[in-house]
Design a protein around this motif. Sequence first.
Motif, short mmCIF file in Angstrom:
data_model
loop_
_atom_site.label_atom_id
_atom_site.label_comp_id
_atom_site.label_asym_id
_atom_site.label_seq_id
_atom_site.Cartn_x
_atom_site.Cartn_y
_atom_site.Cartn_z
N ASN A 23 -7.43 9.33 2.69
CA ASN A 23 -7.40 7.63 3.12
C ASN A 23 -5.25 7.12 3.73
O ASN A 23 -5.31 6.31 3.12
N ARG A 24 -4.93 7.90 4.35
CA ARG A 24 -3.41 7.22 4.95
C ARG A 24 -2.77 6.09 4.92
O ARG A 24 -3.59 5.73 5.47
N ASP A 25 -2.01 5.73 3.98
CA ASP A 25 -1.64 3.82 4.07
C ASP A 25 -3.23 2.86 4.27
O ASP A 25 -2.21 2.10 4.51
N CYS A 26 -3.87 2.89 3.62
CA CYS A 26 -4.62 2.28 3.18
C CYS A 26 -4.77 1.90 1.28
O CYS A 26 -4.52 2.79 1.03
N LEU A 27 -5.35 0.54 1.66
CA LEU A 27 -5.18 0.23 0.35
C LEU A 27 -6.55 -0.41 -0.24
O LEU A 27 -7.44 0.05 -0.01
N ARG A 28 -6.90 1.82 -1.58
CA ARG A 28 -8.18 1.22 -1.72
C ARG A 28 -8.25 0.88 -3.53
O ARG A 28 -7.04 0.75 -3.82
N TRP A 29 -9.10 0.47 -4.06
CA TRP A 29 -9.22 0.04 -5.19
C TRP A 29 -10.73 -0.10 -5.82
O TRP A 29 -12.02 0.06 -5.23
N SER A 30 -10.46 0.30 -7.44
CA SER A 30 -12.06 0.04 -7.79
C SER A 30 -12.79 -1.51 -8.62
O SER A 30 -11.93 -2.36 -8.72
N SER A 31 -13.79 -1.21 -8.51
CA SER A 31 -13.77 -2.73 -9.84
C SER A 31 -13.91 -2.96 -10.49
O SER A 31 -13.58 -3.74 -10.85
N GLY A 32 -13.48 -2.11 -11.54
CA GLY A 32 -13.04 -1.90 -12.58
C GLY A 32 -11.48 -2.68 -12.77
O GLY A 32 -10.83 -3.01 -13.91
N GLU A 33 -10.89 -2.62 -11.36
CA GLU A 33 -9.44 -2.49 -11.99
C GLU A 33 -9.46 -3.93 -11.53
O GLU A 33 -10.13 -4.96 -11.36
N SER A 34 -8.16 -5.37 -12.62
CA SER A 34 -7.77 -6.14 -12.81
C SER A 34 -7.26 -6.91 -11.46
O SER A 34 -6.34 -5.89 -10.93
N ASN A 35 -7.04 -8.16 -11.03
CA ASN A 35 -6.78 -9.04 -10.30
C ASN A 35 -5.01 -8.46 -10.25
O ASN A 35 -4.43 -7.99 -9.22
N ALA A 36 -4.67 -8.47 -11.74
CA ALA A 36 -2.97 -7.86 -11.75
C ALA A 36 -2.98 -6.43 -11.35
O ALA A 36 -2.02 -6.61 -11.01
#
Length: 125
Positions: A23-36
Amino acid sequence: MKYREKFSKEREAREKIRVSNRNRDCLRWSSGESNAHIQRKLDICKILKKQGKEFYTECIFDNGEGRADICVVEAENPRIYEIYETETKESLEVKKAKYPDIFEIIFVSASEKFKEEDLEWKEEY
């Protein structure tokens, strides 16, 4: 660097990433990641986007090992930015060993003050 050689090196780096994860140039994150952690990832992605770099977040590699926070695909300097908070040096080394050799690994702290220069490679972390 000739265009054909540049394209070939970029394709080689891109092909290390699982097709379903490109998924080029898209910000993805998982629910386990901290806000920082998520904020630091956003900071880096904004800079990469401004620089016109091709990047992928939360990418899994075809060898099935490792999930990189940010993977930058470019001929001269394919690299991975791995954001850390509480990991030990040993756990970072284990992570680093899982990534394909074509990528340079850059560790970036999620909790320390961040500057654009922090995107440059450092041996210590």
